[in-house]
Write a protein that holds these residues in place. Structure first.
Motif, mmCIF file in Angstrom:
data_model
loop_
_atom_site.group_PDB
_atom_site.id
_atom_site.type_symbol
_atom_site.label_atom_id
_atom_site.label_comp_id
_atom_site.label_asym_id
_atom_site.label_seq_id
_atom_site.Cartn_x
_atom_site.Cartn_y
_atom_site.Cartn_z
ATOM 1 N N ASN A 162 14.838 7.309 8.256
ATOM 2 C CA ASN A 162 14.138 6.083 7.856
ATOM 3 C C ASN A 162 12.709 6.433 7.468
ATOM 4 O O ASN A 162 11.961 6.969 8.287
ATOM 5 N N VAL A 163 12.335 6.127 6.248
ATOM 6 C CA VAL A 163 11.007 6.461 5.742
ATOM 7 C C VAL A 163 10.319 5.199 5.211
ATOM 8 O O VAL A 163 10.918 4.434 4.448
ATOM 9 N N GLY A 164 9.067 4.991 5.644
ATOM 10 C CA GLY A 164 8.245 3.926 5.070
ATOM 11 C C GLY A 164 8.344 2.604 5.775
ATOM 12 O O GLY A 164 7.438 2.193 6.498
ATOM 13 N N TYR A 203 11.816 9.723 17.208
ATOM 14 C CA TYR A 203 13.242 10.019 17.176
ATOM 15 C C TYR A 203 13.902 9.161 18.248
ATOM 16 O O TYR A 203 13.430 9.114 19.394
ATOM 17 N N ASN A 204 14.967 8.465 17.891
ATOM 18 C CA ASN A 204 15.728 7.669 18.844
ATOM 19 C C ASN A 204 17.008 8.433 19.181
ATOM 20 O O ASN A 204 17.913 8.543 18.342
ATOM 21 N N PRO A 205 17.114 8.991 20.393
ATOM 22 C CA PRO A 205 18.281 9.812 20.736
ATOM 23 C C PRO A 205 19.582 9.021 20.784
ATOM 24 O O PRO A 205 20.645 9.566 20.490
ATOM 25 N N SER A 206 19.509 7.737 21.142
ATOM 26 C CA SER A 206 20.734 6.940 21.252
ATOM 27 C C SER A 206 21.309 6.569 19.887
ATOM 28 O O SER A 206 22.500 6.279 19.775
ATOM 29 N N PHE A 207 20.474 6.574 18.853
ATOM 30 C CA PHE A 207 20.945 6.279 17.509
ATOM 31 C C PHE A 207 20.961 7.521 16.626
ATOM 32 O O PHE A 207 21.411 7.463 15.484
ATOM 33 N N ASN A 208 20.411 8.620 17.136
ATOM 34 C CA ASN A 208 20.296 9.870 16.373
ATOM 35 C C ASN A 208 19.644 9.589 15.017
ATOM 36 O O ASN A 208 20.181 9.915 13.957
ATOM 37 N N VAL A 209 18.434 9.015 15.082
ATOM 38 C CA VAL A 209 17.728 8.638 13.863
ATOM 39 C C VAL A 209 16.256 9.000 14.010
ATOM 40 O O VAL A 209 15.685 8.920 15.104
ATOM 41 N N ILE A 210 15.653 9.464 12.900
ATOM 42 C CA ILE A 210 14.218 9.721 12.865
ATOM 43 C C ILE A 210 13.555 8.685 11.967
ATOM 44 O O ILE A 210 14.115 8.282 10.946
ATOM 45 N N VAL A 211 12.350 8.259 12.364
ATOM 46 C CA VAL A 211 11.671 7.165 11.666
ATOM 47 C C VAL A 211 10.229 7.562 11.397
ATOM 48 O O VAL A 211 9.515 8.003 12.306
ATOM 49 N N PHE A 212 9.791 7.381 10.140
ATOM 50 C CA PHE A 212 8.429 7.696 9.732
ATOM 51 C C PHE A 212 7.819 6.474 9.049
ATOM 52 O O PHE A 212 8.017 6.245 7.856
ATOM 53 N N PRO A 213 7.086 5.647 9.825
ATOM 54 C CA PRO A 213 6.453 4.472 9.223
ATOM 55 C C PRO A 213 5.474 4.862 8.114
ATOM 56 O O PRO A 213 4.899 5.956 8.121
ATOM 57 N N ALA A 214 5.260 3.950 7.187
ATOM 58 C CA ALA A 214 4.417 4.216 6.018
ATOM 59 C C ALA A 214 3.017 4.665 6.410
ATOM 60 O O ALA A 214 2.404 5.503 5.732
ATOM 61 N N ALA A 215 2.488 4.137 7.509
ATOM 62 C CA ALA A 215 1.085 4.366 7.853
ATOM 63 C C ALA A 215 0.757 5.831 8.105
ATOM 64 O O ALA A 215 -0.373 6.269 7.867
ATOM 65 N N TYR A 256 0.784 -1.237 0.000
ATOM 66 C CA TYR A 256 0.000 0.000 0.000
ATOM 67 C C TYR A 256 0.818 1.291 0.000
ATOM 68 O O TYR A 256 0.246 2.374 -0.079
ATOM 69 N N PHE A 257 2.127 1.180 0.112
ATOM 70 C CA PHE A 257 2.946 2.389 0.165
ATOM 71 C C PHE A 257 3.848 2.440 -1.060
ATOM 72 O O PHE A 257 4.759 1.628 -1.199
ATOM 73 N N GLY A 258 3.576 3.390 -1.948
ATOM 74 C CA GLY A 258 4.281 3.426 -3.221
ATOM 75 C C GLY A 258 5.642 4.096 -3.146
ATOM 76 O O GLY A 258 5.903 4.933 -2.283
ATOM 77 N N PRO A 259 6.537 3.748 -4.086
ATOM 78 C CA PRO A 259 7.877 4.343 -4.126
ATOM 79 C C PRO A 259 7.842 5.844 -4.399
ATOM 80 O O PRO A 259 8.724 6.579 -3.950
ATOM 81 N N GLU A 260 6.813 6.319 -5.135
ATOM 82 C CA GLU A 260 6.721 7.752 -5.417
ATOM 83 C C GLU A 260 6.511 8.539 -4.132
ATOM 84 O O GLU A 260 7.157 9.566 -3.886
ATOM 85 N N ALA A 261 5.613 8.042 -3.281
ATOM 86 C CA ALA A 261 5.353 8.710 -2.011
ATOM 87 C C ALA A 261 6.579 8.635 -1.103
ATOM 88 O O ALA A 261 6.940 9.615 -0.437
ATOM 89 N N LYS A 262 7.254 7.491 -1.087
ATOM 90 C CA LYS A 262 8.434 7.344 -0.243
ATOM 91 C C LYS A 262 9.512 8.332 -0.656
ATOM 92 O O LYS A 262 10.134 8.995 0.189
ATOM 93 N N ALA A 263 9.729 8.472 -1.947
ATOM 94 C CA ALA A 263 10.747 9.403 -2.442
ATOM 95 C C ALA A 263 10.365 10.846 -2.134
ATOM 96 O O ALA A 263 11.216 11.669 -1.755
ATOM 97 N N ASP A 264 9.074 11.168 -2.258
ATOM 98 C CA ASP A 264 8.634 12.536 -2.004
ATOM 99 C C ASP A 264 8.786 12.895 -0.535
ATOM 100 O O ASP A 264 9.224 13.994 -0.188
ATOM 101 N N HIS A 267 10.875 11.474 1.590
ATOM 102 C CA HIS A 267 12.314 11.546 1.872
ATOM 103 C C HIS A 267 12.861 12.904 1.459
ATOM 104 O O HIS A 267 13.693 13.502 2.157
ATOM 105 N N ARG A 268 12.379 13.404 0.321
ATOM 106 C CA ARG A 268 12.787 14.738 -0.120
ATOM 107 C C ARG A 268 12.358 15.803 0.879
ATOM 108 O O ARG A 268 13.117 16.728 1.190
ATOM 109 N N MET A 269 11.139 15.657 1.419
ATOM 110 C CA MET A 269 10.653 16.607 2.417
ATOM 111 C C MET A 269 11.518 16.575 3.681
ATOM 112 O O MET A 269 11.801 17.620 4.277
ATOM 113 N N VAL A 270 11.936 15.390 4.086
ATOM 114 C CA VAL A 270 12.799 15.270 5.270
ATOM 115 C C VAL A 270 14.117 15.995 5.033
ATOM 116 O O VAL A 270 14.592 16.766 5.881
ATOM 117 N N GLU A 271 14.709 15.768 3.853
ATOM 118 C CA GLU A 271 15.980 16.441 3.542
ATOM 119 C C GLU A 271 15.793 17.952 3.484
ATOM 120 O O GLU A 271 16.666 18.724 3.943
#
Length: 651
Positions: free
Chosen positions: A400-402, A461-473, A352-360, A362-366
């Motif tokens: 991390n996206v999707g 956001y995981n402070p110990s890994f310095n990573v942000i995560v956005f699940p597809a849902a 249900y989660f398309g590559p076009e949305a994932k790329a878009d 990811h671009r917004m995050v950057e």
């Protein structure tokens, strides 16, 4: 939304309802969500509707329909791990078999507690009981060392309470008596269903609550725990062992992690362990044993008969305000999906989660990171040395996206035995999971495993890994859609993205460096300036009124700092668009917080949740931004007006 995040979930979006633009000057939240609130109905088996909940309910219906087709043979899969999930789901859904077996599958599990003779007997069996998933007043876990996240460390935490927080055990708490009465009634019925006599049940429940009450004075409350960096209190193994004269804590720890080379234990709440001799000794063993039995019986009941499942949820429904238990089929879905959450998440994401949305996205995050970098470089209250460190931390932020690239290895070990009952399979999975968990102390830290599955409507956001995560849902309307205006997306998912980035610089996250290590990288004067701004945010929210009570500004400060930074950075990004529609930006910000919740849930969240109430998340942060006033012509005398001197801007 943060590292210890919430599960959330319907199909009616607030976008179907008109915005009362004339009301924006007085109440942005009601102007956007008021028409919807008048007709919105909370599902009987849920505590709330709207926002996150609507998306999650929609996913629930979609996946249940898909998996029903698999179970009925209408569709097939070659994914071996999805097949194992479907086997487990079939066991969970087979209530005829669960009814036939009754409490028989739980008897061996409960008997291990019934047979405990004394404290020494429990201590001897403690490692095996821990690996089998029994509760403990000395819970140990293996997590990344907060000061050296390349390595794992052993943490000693505190036992969770039956009531939601230690403050519920105070004499003047108005909710505790009713909640305890519901809990006692629930447990009495469960003991009856399990075949215990009434006198034994009554005494056991009373002793369990007595023991639980004895834990509370020595624990932190939710406000104190919100400053999670104070969990880092390293002790040598010998120092840790000295906390108890009745238990050999050192031997227990070394046996559990299967190594004699254990030099330290990080104690999250030292006051609790300093009282351990008082809490747990031969005299308190009867109360402790009852506590073990009560908690274990309640836990296993969800895997047994339908009546046991419904009864075992009474207390939680009282806490949340849900009026009814879930229907059997839906409860089976959640039970199975929780056990195989990453398997289900990957199925959802790939379908249900398309590559076009994932790329878009990811671009917004950057883009948001770029905006943040510019804002940091232009910051006027930080010294250059601290700004350089902040920019460095931002440059190493993981994205991390999707969904994860591949299924975590642990799920590949879950093999369902269809000749065994549901509970037996679950207990086998528990042993696999805990053996893996405690066996990783000397291994390289695994930074690849997501803390949320892709079908969960949330982010962190995981402070110990310095990573942000956005699940597809979460990457759906009203948060995000390729069909929405860019400004709407920035007011939705853009603000969520920047919110998670801001957690790297909230009152907790700012204490971790670019590698995720707990380390002060601030000058003294910069740290003092930041603490003053954080205090201003605390004061801005402290005491705000809701229908459930007043906001605790200190409890919600980290999320409010993230909300403020997220909204202001997303606004700046939105303004870079030639077709920017700032009114649409603020309206969608208010829309995503449109929630109708039971009063019980609202009271619970006021007491324990680090997020501000949804109404104030929607209304307060725009008041801190000058563009809100110019966009909607907000003037002194309007209820949404906040004097410039009272506006708080940190990031």
């Amino acid at each position: 939304m943060r590292y210890n995040s919430l599960k959330l979930r319907k199909v009616i979006f607030v976008t179907q309802y008109p915005v009362n633009t004339a009301q924006i000057k007085d109440d942005l939240y009601l102007a956007v969500n008021g028409a919807w609130l008048k007709t919105a109905k909370i599902p009987a088996d849920k505590p709330a509707t709207g926002g996150f909940f609507d998306l999650a309910d929609n996913i629930e219906k979609t996946l249940m329909a898909d998996f029903e087709d698999f179970l009925n043979g209408k569709t097939h899969t070659d994914d071996p791990y999805l097949r194992e999930f479907l086997k487990y789901y079939r066991l969970a859904s087979d209530f005829d078999q669960r009814e036939k077996l009754g409490f028989k599958p739980a008897k061996p599990f409960l008997k291990r507690i019934e047979d405990l003779k004394n404290l020494a007997d429990w201590e001897e069996k403690l490692p095996s009981l821990t690996l089998a998933g029994y509760p403990s007043p000395v819970p140990l876990s293996v997590e990344a060392d907060m000061k050296n996240t390349k390595a794992y460390a052993l943490y000693a935490d505190v036992a969770s309470l039956i009531l939601p927080d230690k403050t519920y055990y105070t004499k003047d708490n108005p909710q505790a008596p009713a909640l305890l009465a519901i809990f006692q009634k629930m447990m009495a019925k469960l003991f009856q269903l399990a075949g215990y006599d009434d006198d034994f049940a009554s005494q056991t429940i009373a002793q369990a609550l007595e023991f639980d009450r004895s834990l509370a004075p020595h624990q932190k409350d939710s406000t104190e725990r919100a400053d999670y960096t104070k969990q880092y209190n390293p002790y040598s193994l010998a120092e840790f062992a000295s906390f108890s004269s009745h238990l050999d804590l050192a031997a227990y720890a070394k046996t559990l992690v299967k190594t004699d080379d254990l030099d330290k234990v990080i104690v999250t709440e030292p006051n609790y362990y300093q009282a351990l001799d008082e809490i747990l000794n031969e005299d308190t063993f009867p109360q402790f044993k009852s506590w073990l039995l009560v908690r274990s019986l309640r836990a296993v009941a969800h895997y047994l008969t339908n009546e046991a499942r419904i009864v075992a949820g009474q207390y939680q429904r009282a806490l949340s305000g849900s009026k009814e238990a879930m229907k059997a089929k839906k409860a089976a879905y959640y039970l199975a999906a929780d056990q195989f959450d990453q398997v289900v998440g990957l199925y959802y994401a790939h379908k249900y989660f398309g590559p076009e949305a994932k790329a878009d996205v990811h671009r917004m995050v950057e883009q948001m990171i770029s905006v943040y970098q510019k804002r940091l470089k232009a910051n006027t209250w930080l010294s250059q040395a601290t700004k350089d460190k902040a920019v460095l931390k931002l440059s190493t932020l993981g994205i991390n996206v999707g969904y994860p690239d591949e299924l975590h290895y642990l799920y590949k070990k879950f093999v369902v035995d269809e000749n065994q009952d549901l509970l037996t399979n679950d207990l086998n999975f528990t042993k696999i999971t805990l053996s893996d968990h405690y066996g990783r102390l000397k291994k390289e830290v695994d930074r690849t495993r997501w803390a949320m599955p892709a079908h969960m409507v949330n982010a962190y956001y995981n402070p110990s890994f310095n990573v942000i995560v956005f699940p597809a849902a979460i990457l759906q309307a009203p948060f995000y859609s390729l069909k929405q205006k860019a400004s709407e997306n920035f007011g939705g998912i853009g603000a969520v993205i920047a919110h998670e980035i801001s957690h790297a610089f909230d009152n907790n996250g700012a204490k971790f460096d670019e590698f995720g290590n707990l380390k002060n990288w601030w000058t003294d004067s910069d740290l003092k300036a930041f603490e003053d701004l954080a205090q201003a945010m605390i004061s801005q929210f402290d005491g705000l009124e809701t229908e459930a009570g007043k906001v605790n500004g200190k409890l919600v400060v980290s999320e409010n700092i993230a909300d403020a930074g997220g909204l202001s950075c997303a606004l700046e990004a939105a303004k870079e668009d030639p077709q920017a529609d700032i009114s649409a930006f603020f309206i969608n910000w208010a829309r995503i917080w449109g929630v109708k919740a039971s009063l019980e849930r609202q009271k619970l969240l006021l007491a324990i949740d680090v997020h501000a109430p949804h109404v104030w998340r929607a209304n307060m942060q725009p008041k801190n931004l000058a563009d809100f006033y110019t966009t909607f012509n907000i003037q002194p005398g309007d209820k949404m007006w906040l004097a410039p001197a009272d506006r708080v801007n940190i990031w």
